[in-house]
Scaffold this motif. Structure first.
Motif, mmCIF file in Angstrom:
data_model
loop_
_atom_site.group_PDB
_atom_site.id
_atom_site.type_symbol
_atom_site.label_atom_id
_atom_site.label_comp_id
_atom_site.label_asym_id
_atom_site.label_seq_id
_atom_site.Cartn_x
_atom_site.Cartn_y
_atom_site.Cartn_z
ATOM 1 N N PRO A 48 7.975 -20.618 4.735
ATOM 2 C CA PRO A 48 6.969 -21.222 3.868
ATOM 3 C C PRO A 48 6.292 -22.365 4.606
ATOM 4 C CG PRO A 48 9.207 -21.600 3.007
ATOM 5 C CD PRO A 48 9.323 -20.672 4.164
ATOM 6 N N LYS A 53 0.924 -18.409 6.777
ATOM 7 C CA LYS A 53 0.672 -16.998 6.443
ATOM 8 C C LYS A 53 -0.560 -16.842 5.551
ATOM 9 C CE LYS A 53 4.633 -16.257 4.398
ATOM 10 N NZ LYS A 53 5.369 -17.533 4.541
ATOM 11 N N THR A 78 2.662 -11.362 -2.576
ATOM 12 C CA THR A 78 3.537 -11.263 -3.753
ATOM 13 C C THR A 78 3.587 -12.604 -4.486
ATOM 14 O OG1 THR A 78 5.341 -11.447 -2.151
ATOM 15 C CG2 THR A 78 4.988 -9.300 -3.160
ATOM 16 N N GLY A 79 3.556 -13.717 -3.728
ATOM 17 C CA GLY A 79 3.553 -15.037 -4.361
ATOM 18 C C GLY A 79 2.327 -15.199 -5.260
ATOM 19 N N ARG A 118 2.198 -15.673 -9.303
ATOM 20 C CA ARG A 118 1.530 -16.837 -9.912
ATOM 21 C C ARG A 118 0.463 -16.399 -10.911
ATOM 22 N NH1 ARG A 118 2.989 -19.033 -4.951
ATOM 23 N NH2 ARG A 118 1.253 -18.066 -3.868
ATOM 24 N N LEU A 168 10.269 -18.876 -9.470
ATOM 25 C CA LEU A 168 9.255 -19.542 -8.641
ATOM 26 C C LEU A 168 9.369 -21.065 -8.731
ATOM 27 C CD1 LEU A 168 7.743 -16.620 -8.940
ATOM 28 C CD2 LEU A 168 5.875 -17.941 -7.979
ATOM 29 N N ASN A 226 13.597 -20.160 -5.961
ATOM 30 C CA ASN A 226 14.472 -19.003 -5.727
ATOM 31 C C ASN A 226 13.678 -17.710 -5.608
ATOM 32 O OD1 ASN A 226 17.303 -19.902 -5.689
ATOM 33 N ND2 ASN A 226 16.725 -20.824 -7.653
ATOM 34 N N VAL A 253 12.603 -13.990 -6.541
ATOM 35 C CA VAL A 253 12.546 -13.080 -7.679
ATOM 36 C C VAL A 253 13.423 -11.870 -7.312
ATOM 37 C CG1 VAL A 253 11.000 -11.651 -9.075
ATOM 38 C CG2 VAL A 253 10.224 -13.875 -8.231
ATOM 39 N N THR A 287 10.404 -7.170 -7.648
ATOM 40 C CA THR A 287 9.444 -7.384 -6.564
ATOM 41 C C THR A 287 9.042 -6.061 -5.928
ATOM 42 O OG1 THR A 287 10.575 -9.475 -6.182
ATOM 43 C CG2 THR A 287 9.059 -8.749 -4.482
ATOM 44 N N GLY A 297 4.279 -12.326 2.436
ATOM 45 C CA GLY A 297 5.381 -12.765 1.563
ATOM 46 C C GLY A 297 6.295 -11.633 1.129
ATOM 47 N N ARG A 315 11.047 -9.936 1.942
ATOM 48 C CA ARG A 315 11.779 -11.180 2.152
ATOM 49 C C ARG A 315 13.277 -10.952 2.218
ATOM 50 N NH1 ARG A 315 7.556 -14.586 -0.125
ATOM 51 N NH2 ARG A 315 8.007 -16.793 0.082
ATOM 52 N N GLN A 339 14.432 -5.244 0.427
ATOM 53 C CA GLN A 339 12.977 -5.053 0.321
ATOM 54 C C GLN A 339 12.415 -4.359 1.559
ATOM 55 O OE1 GLN A 339 11.001 -8.781 -0.580
ATOM 56 N NE2 GLN A 339 12.257 -9.157 -2.395
ATOM 57 N N ARG A 343 -0.054 -29.724 0.769
ATOM 58 C CA ARG A 343 -0.816 -28.496 0.523
ATOM 59 C C ARG A 343 -1.513 -28.501 -0.839
ATOM 60 N NH1 ARG A 343 1.737 -22.652 1.502
ATOM 61 N NH2 ARG A 343 3.249 -23.197 -0.092
ATOM 62 N N ARG A 367 0.825 -26.581 -5.993
ATOM 63 C CA ARG A 367 1.772 -25.619 -6.569
ATOM 64 C C ARG A 367 3.013 -26.317 -7.112
ATOM 65 N NH1 ARG A 367 2.549 -20.907 -2.196
ATOM 66 N NH2 ARG A 367 4.681 -21.269 -2.863
ATOM 67 N N ARG A 370 13.691 -22.984 -0.932
ATOM 68 C CA ARG A 370 12.886 -21.928 -0.282
ATOM 69 C C ARG A 370 13.259 -21.783 1.187
ATOM 70 N NH1 ARG A 370 7.464 -24.482 -1.850
ATOM 71 N NH2 ARG A 370 6.409 -22.914 -0.577
HETATM 72 P P1 ADP Z 1 5.790 -19.546 0.394
HETATM 73 O O1 ADP Z 1 5.754 -18.570 1.523
HETATM 74 O O2 ADP Z 1 4.925 -20.730 0.584
HETATM 75 O O3 ADP Z 1 7.179 -19.961 0.001
HETATM 76 P P2 ADP Z 1 4.879 -17.503 -1.601
HETATM 77 O O4 ADP Z 1 3.628 -17.721 -2.335
HETATM 78 O O5 ADP Z 1 4.954 -16.406 -0.616
HETATM 79 O O6 ADP Z 1 5.219 -18.924 -0.949
HETATM 80 O O7 ADP Z 1 6.078 -17.289 -2.654
HETATM 81 C C1 ADP Z 1 6.290 -18.185 -3.714
HETATM 82 C C2 ADP Z 1 7.488 -17.749 -4.554
HETATM 83 O O8 ADP Z 1 7.242 -16.447 -5.097
HETATM 84 C C3 ADP Z 1 8.799 -17.602 -3.804
HETATM 85 O O9 ADP Z 1 9.476 -18.836 -3.654
HETATM 86 C C4 ADP Z 1 9.547 -16.632 -4.729
HETATM 87 O O10 ADP Z 1 10.017 -17.283 -5.882
HETATM 88 C C5 ADP Z 1 8.444 -15.683 -5.163
HETATM 89 N N1 ADP Z 1 8.300 -14.534 -4.227
HETATM 90 C C6 ADP Z 1 7.200 -14.222 -3.489
HETATM 91 N N2 ADP Z 1 7.409 -13.118 -2.738
HETATM 92 C C7 ADP Z 1 8.683 -12.725 -3.003
HETATM 93 C C8 ADP Z 1 9.498 -11.654 -2.524
HETATM 94 N N3 ADP Z 1 9.051 -10.779 -1.608
HETATM 95 N N4 ADP Z 1 10.762 -11.559 -3.020
HETATM 96 C C9 ADP Z 1 11.226 -12.427 -3.930
HETATM 97 N N5 ADP Z 1 10.519 -13.463 -4.406
HETATM 98 C C10 ADP Z 1 9.250 -13.623 -3.958
#
Ligand code: ADP
Ligand code: ZN
Length: 217
Positions: free
Chosen positions: A11, A15, A33-34, A38, A55, A59, A61, A66, A87, A90, A94, A129, A162, A173
């Motif tokens: 994070p 990216k 996915t984030g 959101r 989120l 933690n 998801v 996902t 994202g 992870r 997955q 950010r 955020r 994270r």
């Molecule tokens: P960053 O890379 O800045 O941590 P993201 O926007 O990619 O932020 O993700 C934010 C949140 O969304 C993660 O902390 C998690 O809770 C959830 N999330 C995103 N992508 C995934 C994934 N592939 N698997 C599980 N949780 C995810």
């Protein structure tokens, strides 16, 4: 030209910034996915209600939710001419699900671009950010200011901080990144798909290097 791309990195590595520029330059479909979570939270959908606590605390998801989300998204016709996964994956579960899915829909991952970044820099970037509420484009209060304060250069949407860009959630994270996501670099290196870039050289140079790399193949 490589067009089916996975973007990896901790994070704050950049990216989202890289993805925003690549999707414009190469007309690829950006799947974050984030951002999708959101959006679901904002619209209070059943998925959003389930994902919110994960989120907010930083933690992950659960994989099942996902993977289902990405499966549906990646199967749509706008991914035909290439996609940028940002994202996801992870976790190893997955990554394996993605391999299977990519085979099924005949859209194999062609390269995995990893942005390397040291931890102190990640913390600096994330604490300053700001993100566009509309399109997800990222900014930084000191080093990546928008042309007009509080307004997205790309779409004119409002910028916000955020909920998970705070010290506590960031710690969680980073821990998930080290434990669950970083091991995927070996997984993709073994498949011959991994390409590393140094995030510290700055977005403009990374962008040029990535474009050169993608178009050399
Ligand atoms: P960053 O890379 O800045 O941590 P993201 O926007 O990619 O932020 O993700 C934010 C949140 O969304 C993660 O902390 C998690 O809770 C959830 N999330 C995103 N992508 C995934 C994934 N592939 N698997 C599980 N949780 C995810
Ligand atoms: Zn925007």
């Amino acid at each position: 030209m490589l067009k089916n791309i996975v973007l990896m990195g901790p994070p704050g590595a950049g990216k989202g910034t890289l993805a925003t520029r690549l999707r414009e330059e190469l007309k690829l479909t950006h799947i974050s996915t984030g951002d999708m979570f959101r959006e679901a939270i904002k619209n209070e959908t059943p998925l959003g209600k389930e994902a919110k606590a994960y989120l907010d605390s930083g933690n992950l998801v659960p994989d099942e939710l996902t993977i289902a989300l990405v499966k549906e998204r990646l199967s749509r016709s706008d991914c035909e001419n290439g996609f940028l996964l940002d994202g996801f994956p992870r976790t190893l579960v997955q990554a394996e699900a993605l391999d299977k899915l990519a085979k099924e829909i005949n859209r194999p991952i062609e390269t995995v671009i990893n942005l390397d970044c040291d931890q102190n820099e990640l913390i600096r970037r994330i604490s300053g950010r700001r993100v566009c509420k509309n399109c997800g484009a990222p900014y930084h209060v000191d080093t990546m200011k928008p042309k007009v304060e509080g307004v997205c250069d790309v779409c004119g949407g409002p910028l916000y901080q955020r909920a998970d860009d705070n010290e506590e959630a960031l710690k969680v994270r980073l821990q998930h990144y080290v434990n669950s996501t970083k091991p995927l670099l070996d997984y993709y290196r073994d498949k011959g798909l991994l390409k590393n870039f140094d995030s510290l050289v700055g977005i403009a140079r990374i962008f040029d290097e990535v474009i050169n790399f993608l178009s050399s193949k």
